[in-house]
Motif scaffolding. Structure first.
Motif, PDB file in Angstrom:
ATOM      1  N   ASP A 123       0.815  -1.217   0.000  1.00  0.00           N
ATOM      2  CA  ASP A 123       0.000   0.000   0.000  1.00  0.00           C
ATOM      3  C   ASP A 123       0.848   1.266   0.000  1.00  0.00           C
ATOM      4  O   ASP A 123       0.318   2.372   0.153  1.00  0.00           O
ATOM      5  N   TYR A 144      -8.605  12.535   0.399  1.00  0.00           N
ATOM      6  CA  TYR A 144      -9.725  11.644   0.100  1.00  0.00           C
ATOM      7  C   TYR A 144     -10.046  11.758  -1.388  1.00  0.00           C
ATOM      8  O   TYR A 144     -10.204  12.860  -1.918  1.00  0.00           O
ATOM      9  N   TYR A 185       0.687   6.503   1.477  1.00  0.00           N
ATOM     10  CA  TYR A 185       0.180   5.248   2.031  1.00  0.00           C
ATOM     11  C   TYR A 185      -1.338   5.218   1.914  1.00  0.00           C
ATOM     12  O   TYR A 185      -2.011   6.172   2.323  1.00  0.00           O
ATOM     13  N   ASP A 186      -1.875   4.143   1.343  1.00  0.00           N
ATOM     14  CA  ASP A 186      -3.322   4.002   1.164  1.00  0.00           C
ATOM     15  C   ASP A 186      -3.940   3.420   2.437  1.00  0.00           C
ATOM     16  O   ASP A 186      -3.746   2.243   2.759  1.00  0.00           O
ATOM     17  N   LEU A 187      -4.691   4.257   3.150  1.00  0.00           N
ATOM     18  CA  LEU A 187      -5.372   3.802   4.359  1.00  0.00           C
ATOM     19  C   LEU A 187      -6.613   2.985   4.016  1.00  0.00           C
ATOM     20  O   LEU A 187      -6.904   1.980   4.662  1.00  0.00           O
ATOM     21  N   THR A 188      -7.377   3.450   3.009  1.00  0.00           N
ATOM     22  CA  THR A 188      -8.527   2.730   2.485  1.00  0.00           C
ATOM     23  C   THR A 188      -8.491   2.848   0.964  1.00  0.00           C
ATOM     24  O   THR A 188      -7.532   3.375   0.392  1.00  0.00           O
ATOM     25  N   ASP A 189      -9.547   2.395   0.290  1.00  0.00           N
ATOM     26  CA  ASP A 189      -9.606   2.503  -1.169  1.00  0.00           C
ATOM     27  C   ASP A 189      -9.650   3.960  -1.629  1.00  0.00           C
ATOM     28  O   ASP A 189      -9.264   4.262  -2.759  1.00  0.00           O
ATOM     29  N   HIS A 190     -10.111   4.874  -0.780  1.00  0.00           N
ATOM     30  CA  HIS A 190     -10.245   6.272  -1.183  1.00  0.00           C
ATOM     31  C   HIS A 190      -9.443   7.238  -0.319  1.00  0.00           C
ATOM     32  O   HIS A 190      -9.274   8.397  -0.700  1.00  0.00           O
ATOM     33  N   LEU A 191      -8.940   6.805   0.822  1.00  0.00           N
ATOM     34  CA  LEU A 191      -8.234   7.690   1.743  1.00  0.00           C
ATOM     35  C   LEU A 191      -6.758   7.328   1.789  1.00  0.00           C
ATOM     36  O   LEU A 191      -6.402   6.163   1.976  1.00  0.00           O
ATOM     37  N   SER A 192      -5.894   8.335   1.615  1.00  0.00           N
ATOM     38  CA  SER A 192      -4.452   8.116   1.655  1.00  0.00           C
ATOM     39  C   SER A 192      -3.787   9.257   2.413  1.00  0.00           C
ATOM     40  O   SER A 192      -4.361  10.337   2.593  1.00  0.00           O
ATOM     41  N   SER A 193      -2.564   9.006   2.858  1.00  0.00           N
ATOM     42  CA  SER A 193      -1.757  10.019   3.531  1.00  0.00           C
ATOM     43  C   SER A 193      -0.470  10.209   2.740  1.00  0.00           C
ATOM     44  O   SER A 193       0.217   9.234   2.412  1.00  0.00           O
TER      45      SER A 193
END
Length: 224
Positions: free
Chosen positions: A38, A104, A72-80
């Protein structure tokens, strides 16, 4: 040049020149990127003319930018996203930039809209007043938005941010330190006349309580 050596690693780069009425020098960049699970990580080095103002161009200020970024992909739509830049200037100045921005993503038809929050921490070694924004310390935070689209024959993106900047210890003149709202916009439009060729134009603008700049450029790429 761009080359994908595997599904997870590749590199890209370019070599050119910057020329003004008085000076000429080479410019170029090299970037390597990795995709691991990710994580997306890239490292880069770039050298160019600092063209933020007529004064910086007349002073022939050159910058060498060492960059490191990670997402880094936290979810399918949220990243940092994390980004660090160490810049060395030809007038013996230097700066360190750190950016943190959770984003997002909204998936649209053949396009994508990203909404995020950006935190920027920037330090300059000296306030030299050579025609570029050189605060000894800058802390800014605010909202960011990016719209990207791709229609096969053409593509583009628009990036905008608005936030508050706390500036300390800037030089006099254009780089004077003054806290206030900061706005930046970058717009890019590209055409693909052939499968391996792209022609890309861009415009960028930045404005704060004590600083404003804009740039217009054209890029032509051929992929081997």
């Amino acid at each position: 040049i761009r080359k994908e050596l595997s599904e997870t690693f590749g590199f890209s780069g370019g070599l050119g020149a910057d020329r003004t009425n008085l000076y000429g020098d080479f410019a170029g960049s090299l970037e390597a990127h990795w995709n691991i699970a990710d994580w997306s990580i890239s490292g880069s080095i770039a050298r160019s003319l600092l063209s933020t103002s007529a004064q910086s161009i007349r002073s022939n200020i050159r910058q060498t930018d060492f960059g490191l970024s990670a997402s880094y992909d936290l979810t399918d739509h949220l990243s940092s996203d994390f980004e660090f830049h160490r810049k060395l200037y030809s007038d013996s100045n230097s700066s360190d930039d750190f950016t943190f921005s959770p984003v997002y993503e909204f998936a649209l038809e053949k396009s994508q809209f990203d909404l995020g929050y950006g935190l920027v921490y920037r330090l300059f070694a000296m306030a030299v007043n050579h025609g570029y924004n050189d605060p000894r310390r800058l802390i800014s935070n605010g909202l960011t938005g990016t719209w990207k689209f791709d229609r096969d024959a053409y593509y583009g993106n628009i990036e905008a941010s608005e936030g508050y900047g706390d500036i300390k210890g800037g030089s006099g003149g254009l780089g004077a330190g003054k806290s206030g709202m900061c706005t930046s916009v970058v717009a890019t439009l590209g055409l693909r006349p052939t499968k391996d060729t792209s022609v890309e134009g861009y415009w960028s603008g930045e404005r704060s309580a004590a600083w404003s700049s804009s740039a217009l450029g054209l890029r032509i790429r051929y992929t081997f």
